[in-house]
Every structure is written in structure tokens, then in C-alpha cells.
Enzyme design. Structure first.
Site, PDB file in Angstrom:
ATOM      1  N   LYS A 126      38.412  32.114  28.338  1.00 17.13           N
ATOM      2  CA  LYS A 126      39.463  31.116  28.050  1.00 17.13           C
ATOM      3  C   LYS A 126      39.463  29.945  29.030  1.00 17.13           C
ATOM      4  O   LYS A 126      39.886  28.844  28.690  1.00 17.13           O
ATOM      5  CB  LYS A 126      40.832  31.796  28.021  1.00 17.13           C
ATOM      6  CG  LYS A 126      40.980  32.713  26.830  1.00 17.13           C
ATOM      7  CD  LYS A 126      42.349  33.326  26.699  1.00 17.13           C
ATOM      8  CE  LYS A 126      42.342  34.221  25.468  1.00 17.13           C
ATOM      9  NZ  LYS A 126      43.673  34.667  25.078  1.00 17.13           N
ATOM     10  N   VAL A 178      44.742  35.023  29.942  1.00 16.64           N
ATOM     11  CA  VAL A 178      45.955  34.821  29.149  1.00 16.64           C
ATOM     12  C   VAL A 178      47.197  34.624  30.038  1.00 16.64           C
ATOM     13  O   VAL A 178      48.240  34.170  29.575  1.00 16.64           O
ATOM     14  CB  VAL A 178      46.142  36.012  28.163  1.00 16.64           C
ATOM     15  CG1 VAL A 178      46.651  37.262  28.857  1.00 16.64           C
ATOM     16  CG2 VAL A 178      47.069  35.630  27.031  1.00 16.64           C
ATOM     17  N   ASN A 226      47.848  41.506  40.768  1.00 13.99           N
ATOM     18  CA  ASN A 226      46.487  41.629  40.245  1.00 13.99           C
ATOM     19  C   ASN A 226      45.635  42.418  41.228  1.00 13.99           C
ATOM     20  O   ASN A 226      45.801  42.284  42.435  1.00 13.99           O
ATOM     21  CB  ASN A 226      45.871  40.237  40.025  1.00 13.99           C
ATOM     22  CG  ASN A 226      44.600  40.320  39.205  1.00 13.99           C
ATOM     23  OD1 ASN A 226      44.594  40.927  38.137  1.00 13.99           O
ATOM     24  ND2 ASN A 226      43.522  39.742  39.698  1.00 13.99           N
ATOM     25  N   ARG A 227      44.740  43.233  40.666  1.00 11.16           N
ATOM     26  CA  ARG A 227      43.854  44.038  41.521  1.00 11.16           C
ATOM     27  C   ARG A 227      43.159  43.144  42.553  1.00 11.16           C
ATOM     28  O   ARG A 227      43.121  43.454  43.726  1.00 11.16           O
ATOM     29  CB  ARG A 227      42.831  44.753  40.624  1.00 11.16           C
ATOM     30  CG  ARG A 227      41.821  45.567  41.353  1.00 11.16           C
ATOM     31  CD  ARG A 227      40.849  46.194  40.384  1.00 11.16           C
ATOM     32  NE  ARG A 227      40.110  45.195  39.612  1.00 11.16           N
ATOM     33  CZ  ARG A 227      39.157  45.488  38.729  1.00 11.16           C
ATOM     34  NH1 ARG A 227      38.862  46.747  38.488  1.00 11.16           N
ATOM     35  NH2 ARG A 227      38.527  44.529  38.080  1.00 11.16           N
ATOM     36  N   ASP A 274      48.316  30.638  22.692  1.00  9.78           N
ATOM     37  CA  ASP A 274      48.856  31.872  23.287  1.00  9.78           C
ATOM     38  C   ASP A 274      50.285  31.670  23.784  1.00  9.78           C
ATOM     39  O   ASP A 274      51.081  32.610  23.784  1.00  9.78           O
ATOM     40  CB  ASP A 274      47.993  32.314  24.476  1.00  9.78           C
ATOM     41  CG  ASP A 274      46.665  32.915  24.052  1.00  9.78           C
ATOM     42  OD1 ASP A 274      46.617  33.547  22.974  1.00  9.78           O
ATOM     43  OD2 ASP A 274      45.676  32.755  24.794  1.00  9.78           O
ATOM     44  N   SER A 293      40.851  39.520  14.840  1.00 12.04           N
ATOM     45  CA  SER A 293      40.948  38.143  14.335  1.00 12.04           C
ATOM     46  C   SER A 293      40.184  37.938  13.025  1.00 12.04           C
ATOM     47  O   SER A 293      40.723  37.319  12.101  1.00 12.04           O
ATOM     48  CB  SER A 293      40.457  37.147  15.389  1.00 12.04           C
ATOM     49  OG  SER A 293      41.348  37.128  16.463  1.00 12.04           O
TER      50      SER A 293
HETATM   51  P1  ATR Z   1      38.910  37.303  33.642  1.00 12.36           P
HETATM   52  O1  ATR Z   1      39.451  38.029  34.852  1.00 12.36           O
HETATM   53  O2  ATR Z   1      37.425  37.068  33.706  1.00 12.36           O
HETATM   54  O3  ATR Z   1      39.695  36.108  33.226  1.00 12.36           O
HETATM   55  P2  ATR Z   1      40.264  38.835  31.729  1.00 12.36           P
HETATM   56  O4  ATR Z   1      39.761  39.913  30.817  1.00 12.36           O
HETATM   57  O5  ATR Z   1      41.039  37.716  31.178  1.00 12.36           O
HETATM   58  O6  ATR Z   1      38.998  38.326  32.455  1.00 12.36           O
HETATM   59  O7  ATR Z   1      41.109  39.532  32.850  1.00 12.36           O
HETATM   60  C1  ATR Z   1      40.969  40.858  33.089  1.00 12.36           C
HETATM   61  C2  ATR Z   1      42.184  41.282  33.911  1.00 12.36           C
HETATM   62  O8  ATR Z   1      42.230  42.707  33.930  1.00 12.36           O
HETATM   63  C3  ATR Z   1      42.059  40.854  35.362  1.00 12.36           C
HETATM   64  O9  ATR Z   1      43.354  40.608  35.851  1.00 12.36           O
HETATM   65  C4  ATR Z   1      41.436  42.081  36.010  1.00 12.36           C
HETATM   66  O10 ATR Z   1      41.661  42.227  37.382  1.00 12.36           O
HETATM   67  P3  ATR Z   1      40.629  41.581  38.449  1.00 12.36           P
HETATM   68  O11 ATR Z   1      40.987  40.134  38.514  1.00 12.36           O
HETATM   69  O12 ATR Z   1      40.863  42.312  39.691  1.00 12.36           O
HETATM   70  O13 ATR Z   1      39.254  41.792  37.873  1.00 12.36           O
HETATM   71  C5  ATR Z   1      42.153  43.170  35.270  1.00 12.36           C
HETATM   72  N1  ATR Z   1      41.427  44.438  35.318  1.00 12.36           N
HETATM   73  C6  ATR Z   1      40.311  44.757  34.638  1.00 12.36           C
HETATM   74  N2  ATR Z   1      39.926  46.026  34.928  1.00 12.36           N
HETATM   75  C7  ATR Z   1      40.847  46.498  35.803  1.00 12.36           C
HETATM   76  C8  ATR Z   1      41.011  47.754  36.488  1.00 12.36           C
HETATM   77  N3  ATR Z   1      40.156  48.768  36.309  1.00 12.36           N
HETATM   78  N4  ATR Z   1      42.066  47.898  37.327  1.00 12.36           N
HETATM   79  C9  ATR Z   1      42.943  46.885  37.509  1.00 12.36           C
HETATM   80  N5  ATR Z   1      42.847  45.672  36.892  1.00 12.36           N
HETATM   81  C10 ATR Z   1      41.809  45.489  36.055  1.00 12.36           C
END
Ligand code: ATR
Length: 264
Positions: A65, A129, A149-150, A101, A16
Site C-alpha cells: 500500500k 492499513v 507494533n512488534r 480504507d 476481492s
Molecule cells: P508491512 O509491514 O510491510 O506494511 P503489513 O502486512 O501491512 O506489511 O503489516 C504487517 C503487520 O503485521 C506489521 O505491523 C507486522 O509487524 P512488524 O512491523 O514488526 O513486521 C505485523 N506482524 C506480522 N507478523 C507478526 C508477528 N508474528 N507478530 C507480531 N506482529 C506481526
């Protein structure tokens, strides 16, 4: 001189400042745009600086966000409906949150000439996002949206906001036309999904929200199978263009020159 910042953690990968400073120069605007590695505790202070006119605008990136919202006075429509903010500035004396976004994602899909209206779409991730992506896909009449999602609970929370989505177990892949990586997996070198994307077959659109690094585990999977691969660069450029317009009332140009500059 006006001051702008992109705020996130991690922040090193963000292009950015490079892009916004390029457009500021091109449009002869006296302003500077920097990056800040921030922690949640910093958000209140940053918003109070906007209120006092010590800072003129913020871009908000992962993982803030949603976390920025309690510190804002007003949300514009898109930010309110997605509970996700990526752009902040003072508007009529109020610290106001915007979401660019949604436009960024929609315009980048349209640029591909890809019609989502009869498509089944898998989104990986449930972070900041993702509500914007779901909102844009629904606006473009996507046929079906799956969310994986994990941490499944986070996907289920998003289902409260968007009832029609289907939540999947992490790693489960249904038949799909388009798959979107909206996780942060790929930001770090050697990040691996541990998901076998090859079972999906051919002629799929792989869309990675990540644009830096350009090559990720996900993009390699997309390229390997001879599918369409799109990284997040256009989404990044379009969301940045909208943010610039909000702050400066000028729509900056996205052309080959700026793309080359960003990729250099
Ligand atoms: P936040 O979850 O705080 O909003 P983000 O960076 O916007 O932060 O989101 C990160 C995304 O990447 C999440 O969906 C996260 O999964 P979790 O909700 O289970 O944390 C996913 N993510 C990050 N590392 C990961 C990994 N090693 N395996 C699978 N998903 C991962």
C-alpha cells in the site's frame, strides 16, 4: 473487456475477486477482476500497464500500500494524507492512487453504532492499513489512540505522521475501550499473538481487520470474554464499494444477499 486486479503477497486469502466479479455481473459491466501474487519489482510494470490502458484498475493490498506510491503520477487527498493507497486507475491521463480504507473503516464502525469520541483505542500493528485507521479514528474524534507494533520503530515513524498518538511496547496493554488487530497475525492458521487480552476486562470492542479466515486467535479472545467482536468483513465490503464507485461510477449495493454470497 476491462481488466482489474488485486495485487498483494500473500493474495490467496483475498475475496476481492469474488465480490467485484459479483457486482460486475449484477451491474452488467463487461469486465473481469482477478488476483495477482506480486513482488515489489512488479509494481512499476503494473502501473505502466494502467498508463497504457492495458489494465483498467488495481486494488493494492499487503504489503504494497505504501510501496506502490513511487510508481503513481498523482495521489488523491486521502491517499496523500495517509501515504497509503489501496485503489489505482487512470484519471485524466494520470495513474492515480486512492485510499478507500478510510471510508471502509469509518463506515464499518458507524454501522456498529459505536461512538469512538470518548474512547481509548489500541491499534496493534503499523503496516499499510494503519495510517487509514488512525486517520478515520481522528476524523471521528477518538479520545486517545495507542499504537503497538512488534517493530517499535515502525510505530514511531507513524507518530511523525500523526503526532497525537502514543506508542507502546509490543504486548503492553493500557486501559482501553476498543482494540484493533491491524497486523497480519491470523491470516495463517495457528498464528498466535502471545498477548493476554483477558487483563482488559469486559465490555470492550475487539475489531479485527482480517475477514478471511473469519475465526482468528484475536477474534477468539474477543468472543471468549463476552466483549463485542467485529471482524473485517464490513470494512472490506465498504472499501470495495468505494473502489467500485471510483472505477465504474456506480455505487454497488451491500445487502444480505452479497454478504451471504461472500460468506459462502
Ligand atoms: P508491512 O509491514 O510491510 O506494511 P503489513 O502486512 O501491512 O506489511 O503489516 C504487517 C503487520 O503485521 C506489521 O505491523 C507486522 O509487524 P512488524 O512491523 O514488526 O513486521 C505485523 N506482524 C506480522 N507478523 C507478526 C508477528 N508474528 N507478530 C507480531 N506482529 C506481526
Amino acid at each position: 473487456m476491462k481488466k482489474y486486479l488485486v495485487v498483494g503477497n500473500p493474495i490467496e486469502h483475498s475475496l476481492s475477486p469474488k465480490l467485484q466479479n459479483y457486482w460486475l455481473n449484477l451491474n452488467n459491466i463487461e469486465a473481469i477482476y482477478g488476483k495477482l501474487l506480486a513482488y515489489e519489482d512488479d509494481l512499476k510494470e503494473l502501473c505502466s500497464r494502467i498508463k497504457k490502458g492495458q489494465l483498467d484498475g488495481l486494488n493494492i493490498t499487503v504489503p504494497f500500500k505504501k510501496k506502490i506510491i513511487p510508481h503513481l503520477d498523482v495521489l488523491n487527498g486521502h491517499a496523500l494524507r495517509t501515504q497509503s493507497v489501496n485503489t489505482v486507475c487512470l484519471h485524466n491521463g494520470n495513474v492515480t492512487g486512492y485510499n478507500t480504507d478510510i471510508d471502509g473503516f469509518e463506515l464499518s464502525v458507524k454501522k456498529l453504532d459505536y461512538d469512538v469520541s470518548n474512547k481509548k483505542i489500541v491499534i496493534l500493528g503499523a503496516g499499510g492499513v494503519v495510517p487509514s485507521i488512525i486517520y478515520a479514528l481522528k476524523k471521528m474524534n477518538a479520545q486517545q489512540i495507542y499504537l503497538s507494533n512488534r517493530t517499535k520503530e515502525k510505530a514511531q515513524i507513524l507518530k511523525n505522521l500523526f503526532e497525537s498518538i502514543d506508542v507502546l511496547d509490543w504486548g503492553a496493554l493500557p486501559d482501553f475501550d476498543m482494540i484493533i488487530n491491524a497486523t497480519s497475525l491470523g491470516l495463517k492458521e495457528n498464528d498466535k499473538f502471545g498477548i493476554d487480552f483477558s487483563i482488559a476486562g469486559k465490555n470492550k470492542l475487539f475489531f479485527d481487520v482480517i475477514y478471511n479466515p473469519f475465526k482468528t486467535d484475536f477474534s477468539e479472545a474477543g468472543n471468549k470474554q463476552g466483549n463485542i467482536m467485529q471482524n473485517g468483513l464490513n470494512m472490506f465490503l465498504f472499501q470495495a464499494q468505494k473502489a467500485f464507485s471510483i472505477w465504474h461510477n456506480i455505487e454497488p449495493q451491500i445487502d444480505q444477499k452479497v454478504i451471504k454470497f461472500i460468506e459462502s
